[in-house]
Design an enzyme around this catalytic site. Structure first.
Site, PDB file in Angstrom:
ATOM      1  N   ASP A   1       0.822  -1.228   0.000  1.00  0.00           N
ATOM      2  CA  ASP A   1       0.000   0.000   0.000  1.00  0.00           C
ATOM      3  C   ASP A   1       0.847   1.265   0.000  1.00  0.00           C
ATOM      4  OD1 ASP A   1       1.051   0.007   2.523  1.00  0.00           O
ATOM      5  OD2 ASP A   1      -0.877  -0.003   3.585  1.00  0.00           O
ATOM      6  N   GLY A   2       2.180   1.120  -0.084  1.00  0.00           N
ATOM      7  CA  GLY A   2       3.049   2.289  -0.176  1.00  0.00           C
ATOM      8  C   GLY A   2       3.644   2.732   1.151  1.00  0.00           C
TER       9      GLY A   2
ATOM     10  N   ASP B   1      20.687  35.960  -7.157  1.00  0.00           N
ATOM     11  CA  ASP B   1      19.854  36.977  -6.494  1.00  0.00           C
ATOM     12  C   ASP B   1      20.559  37.435  -5.221  1.00  0.00           C
ATOM     13  OD1 ASP B   1      19.360  34.966  -4.533  1.00  0.00           O
ATOM     14  OD2 ASP B   1      17.649  34.243  -5.684  1.00  0.00           O
TER      15      ASP B   1
ATOM     16  N   ASP C   1      24.420  28.784  -6.008  1.00  0.00           N
ATOM     17  CA  ASP C   1      23.111  28.945  -5.358  1.00  0.00           C
ATOM     18  C   ASP C   1      22.933  27.805  -4.370  1.00  0.00           C
ATOM     19  OD1 ASP C   1      20.722  30.153  -4.812  1.00  0.00           O
ATOM     20  OD2 ASP C   1      19.825  29.859  -6.786  1.00  0.00           O
TER      21      ASP C   1
ATOM     22  N   ARG D   1      10.797  36.904  -8.877  1.00  0.00           N
ATOM     23  CA  ARG D   1      10.077  35.648  -9.128  1.00  0.00           C
ATOM     24  C   ARG D   1       8.697  35.956  -9.694  1.00  0.00           C
ATOM     25  NH1 ARG D   1      10.562  30.588  -8.936  1.00  0.00           N
ATOM     26  NH2 ARG D   1      12.598  30.443  -7.943  1.00  0.00           N
TER      27      ARG D   1
ATOM     28  N   ARG E   1      11.691  26.010   2.883  1.00  0.00           N
ATOM     29  CA  ARG E   1      11.239  27.219   2.195  1.00  0.00           C
ATOM     30  C   ARG E   1       9.890  27.723   2.723  1.00  0.00           C
ATOM     31  NH1 ARG E   1      12.396  26.015  -4.088  1.00  0.00           N
ATOM     32  NH2 ARG E   1      11.826  23.909  -3.469  1.00  0.00           N
TER      33      ARG E   1
ATOM     34  N   HIS F   1      17.869  26.257   3.670  1.00  0.00           N
ATOM     35  CA  HIS F   1      17.385  27.459   2.967  1.00  0.00           C
ATOM     36  C   HIS F   1      17.287  28.663   3.902  1.00  0.00           C
ATOM     37  CE1 HIS F   1      15.733  29.594  -0.378  1.00  0.00           C
ATOM     38  NE2 HIS F   1      14.725  29.998   0.379  1.00  0.00           N
TER      39      HIS F   1
ATOM     40  N   LYS G   1      16.945  39.338  -9.183  1.00  0.00           N
ATOM     41  CA  LYS G   1      15.916  38.390  -9.649  1.00  0.00           C
ATOM     42  C   LYS G   1      14.538  38.785  -9.141  1.00  0.00           C
ATOM     43  CE  LYS G   1      15.180  34.052  -7.659  1.00  0.00           C
ATOM     44  NZ  LYS G   1      15.612  32.687  -7.308  1.00  0.00           N
TER      45      LYS G   1
HETATM   46  C1  R5P Z   1      15.721  30.930  -3.931  1.00  0.00           C
HETATM   47  O1  R5P Z   1      15.646  31.671  -2.960  1.00  0.00           O
HETATM   48  C2  R5P Z   1      16.686  29.806  -3.998  1.00  0.00           C
HETATM   49  O2  R5P Z   1      17.932  30.196  -3.504  1.00  0.00           O
HETATM   50  C3  R5P Z   1      16.825  29.262  -5.393  1.00  0.00           C
HETATM   51  O3  R5P Z   1      17.346  30.277  -6.233  1.00  0.00           O
HETATM   52  C4  R5P Z   1      15.521  28.787  -5.945  1.00  0.00           C
HETATM   53  O4  R5P Z   1      14.847  28.002  -5.018  1.00  0.00           O
HETATM   54  C5  R5P Z   1      15.750  27.991  -7.204  1.00  0.00           C
HETATM   55  O5  R5P Z   1      14.518  27.558  -7.691  1.00  0.00           O
HETATM   56  P1  R5P Z   1      14.281  27.283  -9.233  1.00  0.00           P
HETATM   57  O6  R5P Z   1      15.343  26.345  -9.698  1.00  0.00           O
HETATM   58  O7  R5P Z   1      12.900  26.674  -9.263  1.00  0.00           O
HETATM   59  O8  R5P Z   1      14.303  28.593  -9.945  1.00  0.00           O
END
Ligand code: R5P
Length: 286
Positions: free
Chosen positions: A34-35, A161, A210, A186, A91, A124, A184
């Site tokens: 069942d996982g 960023d 990153d 989003r 996040r 993060h 950057k």
């Molecule tokens: C953002 O704050 C993180 O440091 C990454 O830049 C981000 O999570 C990358 O996500 P994606 O590859 O979806 O652009």
């Protein structure tokens, strides 16, 4: 000390045990029809200091971690250290809209139940670790990334960023090359806009650093901005190669020249090892 490797981090856990000169046990993890998760540590007793190496991403790995914590505790662990190379849910570190949970806090609270210390790598948001009720450390991959790229002709280290600007400085300083960051915005979960690069990129070999690559949207847009500004090559090194959907194929098929990540998530391009960084931290008394 005994290292127990969960199913997400077998190679890293094995390397870690070798560096620490201690026993390595691979947890035998399977799925019921069942996982649901089943795991077992094949040993008579574990009356030692136990280090569990396991990611908490995706959700199935989080469940495996909870089960491993209980198993080692029942087998007599003197202490339980969690090495969480990639901490999922970091996040969602706060409630962005009313009615949302504080997901990272929930995870930390539950992981704290059977745990004496926690190690994460480039989490993060470091503030997430304050939700653990035991000592914790977030280790940085900047040194191993800088070591890997030293002597490979990089002229400029860039963050995509401002949030990653400190990481670019750390890597750049260690490599002895200039560093900067891009701007950057989003636009959606997978789309970002990178403002045309203002720094001098003409004829330069650029390394983007990153913490993670998820959809690849950030890196693809940053690479395009750098090539438009005259960069002759663009390499990227991230700590966590999450690569959702076909992100890795999109990246390798883009104008990016090199893409590499650390072995916090094990995949075909996780060639930069954080094992020694973790081993050094585990050897210390804290
Ligand atoms: C953002 O704050 C993180 O440091 C990454 O830049 C981000 O999570 C990358 O996500 P994606 O590859 O979806 O652009």
């Amino acid at each position: 000390m005994i290292v127990v490797g969960g199913s997400s981090s077998r190679d890293l856990a094995k390397d870690l045990a070798k560096l620490l000169g201690c026993i390595y046990i691979q947890a035998a993890t399977m799925r019921f029809p069942d996982g649901e998760c089943y795991t077992r540590i094949d040993s008579d007793k574990l009356d030692d200091d136990i280090v569990i190496v396991q990611n908490t991403y995706p959700d199935t790995n989080m469940i495996e971690m909870f089960l491993l914590q209980d198993a080692v505790k029942k087998m007599g662990a003197k202490s339980i250290s969690l090495v969480i190379p990639y901490f999922g849910y970091a996040r969602q570190d706060r409630t962005f809209k009313p009615g949302e949970p504080e997901s990272a806090k929930v995870m930390a609270k539950h992981l704290s139940m059977d745990c004496d210390r926690v190690i994460t790598i480039d989490i993060h948001k470091e503030t997430v670790l304050d939700h653990f009720t035991c000592p914790h450390r977030d280790l940085k991959a900047a040194a191993v990334i800088a070591d890997y790229f030293k002597g490979r002709g990089i002229d400029l280290v860039l963050a995509p960023d401002i949030g990653a600007a400190g990481r670019a400085k750390d890597v750049g300083d260690r490599m002895g090359v200039a560093y900067d960051h891009l701007e950057k915005t989003r636009l959606s979960g997978s789309d970002v806009r990178i403002t045309p690069a203002k720094m001098d990129c003409k004829g330069k070999r650029v390394l983007i650093v990153d913490d993670m690559i998820s959809t690849g949207g950030t890196i693809i847009a940053a690479t395009q901005a750098l090539k438009d500004a005259g960069a002759i090559s663009v390499a990227v090194a991230c700590t966590h190669g999450v690569f959702v959907n076909n992100a890795l194929e999109r990246l390798t098929g883009s104008s990016l020249d090199t893409v590499l990540c650390c072995n916090t998530l094990e995949n075909e391009i996780s060639h930069i090892s954080v094992a020694e960084t973790i081993a050094d931290a585990l050897k210390e008394k804290w």
